[in-house]
Scaffold this motif. Structure first.
Motif, mmCIF file in Angstrom:
data_model
loop_
_atom_site.group_PDB
_atom_site.id
_atom_site.type_symbol
_atom_site.label_atom_id
_atom_site.label_comp_id
_atom_site.label_asym_id
_atom_site.label_seq_id
_atom_site.Cartn_x
_atom_site.Cartn_y
_atom_site.Cartn_z
ATOM 1 N N LEU A 124 9.774 101.167 91.857
ATOM 2 C CA LEU A 124 10.598 101.510 92.465
ATOM 3 C C LEU A 124 10.249 102.370 93.415
ATOM 4 O O LEU A 124 10.239 102.950 95.114
ATOM 5 C CB LEU A 124 11.736 101.939 92.129
ATOM 6 N N VAL A 125 9.558 104.288 92.693
ATOM 7 C CA VAL A 125 8.812 104.519 93.597
ATOM 8 C C VAL A 125 7.344 104.892 94.382
ATOM 9 O O VAL A 125 7.485 104.809 95.481
ATOM 10 C CB VAL A 125 9.055 105.960 92.421
ATOM 11 N N ALA A 126 7.288 103.752 93.991
ATOM 12 C CA ALA A 126 5.693 102.830 94.052
ATOM 13 C C ALA A 126 5.922 102.411 95.054
ATOM 14 O O ALA A 126 5.294 102.745 96.325
ATOM 15 C CB ALA A 126 4.968 102.826 93.068
ATOM 16 N N ILE A 127 6.766 101.577 95.490
ATOM 17 C CA ILE A 127 7.285 100.389 96.531
ATOM 18 C C ILE A 127 8.225 101.535 97.293
ATOM 19 O O ILE A 127 7.495 101.249 98.365
ATOM 20 C CB ILE A 127 8.357 99.677 95.575
ATOM 21 N N TYR A 128 8.264 102.415 97.361
ATOM 22 C CA TYR A 128 8.605 103.274 98.158
ATOM 23 C C TYR A 128 8.191 104.728 98.998
ATOM 24 O O TYR A 128 8.327 104.408 100.282
ATOM 25 C CB TYR A 128 10.388 103.880 97.515
ATOM 26 N N ILE B 94 4.694 99.866 82.663
ATOM 27 C CA ILE B 94 4.249 101.195 83.487
ATOM 28 C C ILE B 94 5.366 100.920 84.349
ATOM 29 O O ILE B 94 6.100 101.971 84.352
ATOM 30 C CB ILE B 94 3.141 101.466 83.456
ATOM 31 N N ASP B 95 4.947 100.084 84.966
ATOM 32 C CA ASP B 95 6.699 100.206 86.416
ATOM 33 C C ASP B 95 7.446 99.694 85.139
ATOM 34 O O ASP B 95 8.261 100.914 86.243
ATOM 35 C CB ASP B 95 6.049 99.155 87.780
ATOM 36 N N ARG C 35 4.416 98.163 93.646
ATOM 37 C CA ARG C 35 4.431 98.224 92.816
ATOM 38 C C ARG C 35 2.935 98.755 92.280
ATOM 39 O O ARG C 35 1.797 98.392 92.675
ATOM 40 C CB ARG C 35 5.352 97.804 92.159
ATOM 41 N N LEU C 36 2.966 99.621 91.199
ATOM 42 C CA LEU C 36 1.999 99.448 90.565
ATOM 43 C C LEU C 36 0.645 98.623 89.793
ATOM 44 O O LEU C 36 -0.236 99.148 90.603
ATOM 45 C CB LEU C 36 1.399 100.664 89.218
ATOM 46 N N GLY C 37 1.605 97.663 89.974
ATOM 47 C CA GLY C 37 0.689 96.481 89.020
ATOM 48 C C GLY C 37 0.145 95.860 90.540
ATOM 49 O O GLY C 37 -0.961 95.208 90.383
ATOM 50 N N ASP C 38 0.729 95.636 91.717
ATOM 51 C CA ASP C 38 0.445 95.021 92.882
ATOM 52 C C ASP C 38 -1.214 95.890 93.513
ATOM 53 O O ASP C 38 -1.987 95.212 94.132
ATOM 54 C CB ASP C 38 1.334 94.796 94.054
#
Length: 118
Positions: free
Chosen positions: A87-91, A75-76, A98-101
């Motif tokens: 990248l959006v999730a990390i930001y 998905i990421d 990220r989503l997985g994290d």
């Protein structure tokens, strides 16, 4: 690139079509992350950059966490979207996850912060 070459070699040797070759490539891609992060907490690329995956509590990443991170990598990194979701999730997250994290309760940190030597 390496996984593409491996899967193309396997598909040619086994005489399988392109759809099966893409499936094989995806499987190898996912197994790469699962094996390295589940065993060592890092891939060769993370090792080279001095990074390691740990739980948010600071414990080593194990296969359970690595499996969750790996599945959500699909998905990421939605094909063709250049990892925009990740990248959006990390930001947007304080811990740069990220989503997985987020789903696995993991974070990628510098190995030196954990006292690890490369």
């Amino acid at each position: 690139l390496i996984l593409s070459l491996i899967s193309l070699s396997f598909s040619a040797a086994l005489g399988i079509d392109r759809v099966a070759a893409v499936g094989l490539q995806t499987l190898l891609y996912l197994l790469y992350f699962l094996a390295f992060e589940g065993t060592y907490g890092k891939t060769p690329g993370k090792h080279f950059l001095g990074l390691v995956v740990v739980t948010v509590r600071g414990n080593p990443c194990e296969y359970r966490e690595a499996a969750i991170r790996t599945v959500l990598r699909l998905i990421d990194g939605i094909p063709g979207a250049l990892y925009i979701v990740g990248l959006v999730a990390i930001y947007l997250t304080d811990e740069r996850q990220r989503l997985g994290d987020m789903a696995a309760d993991t974070v990628v940190v510098r190995a030196a912060e954990r006292g690890e030597q490369l």
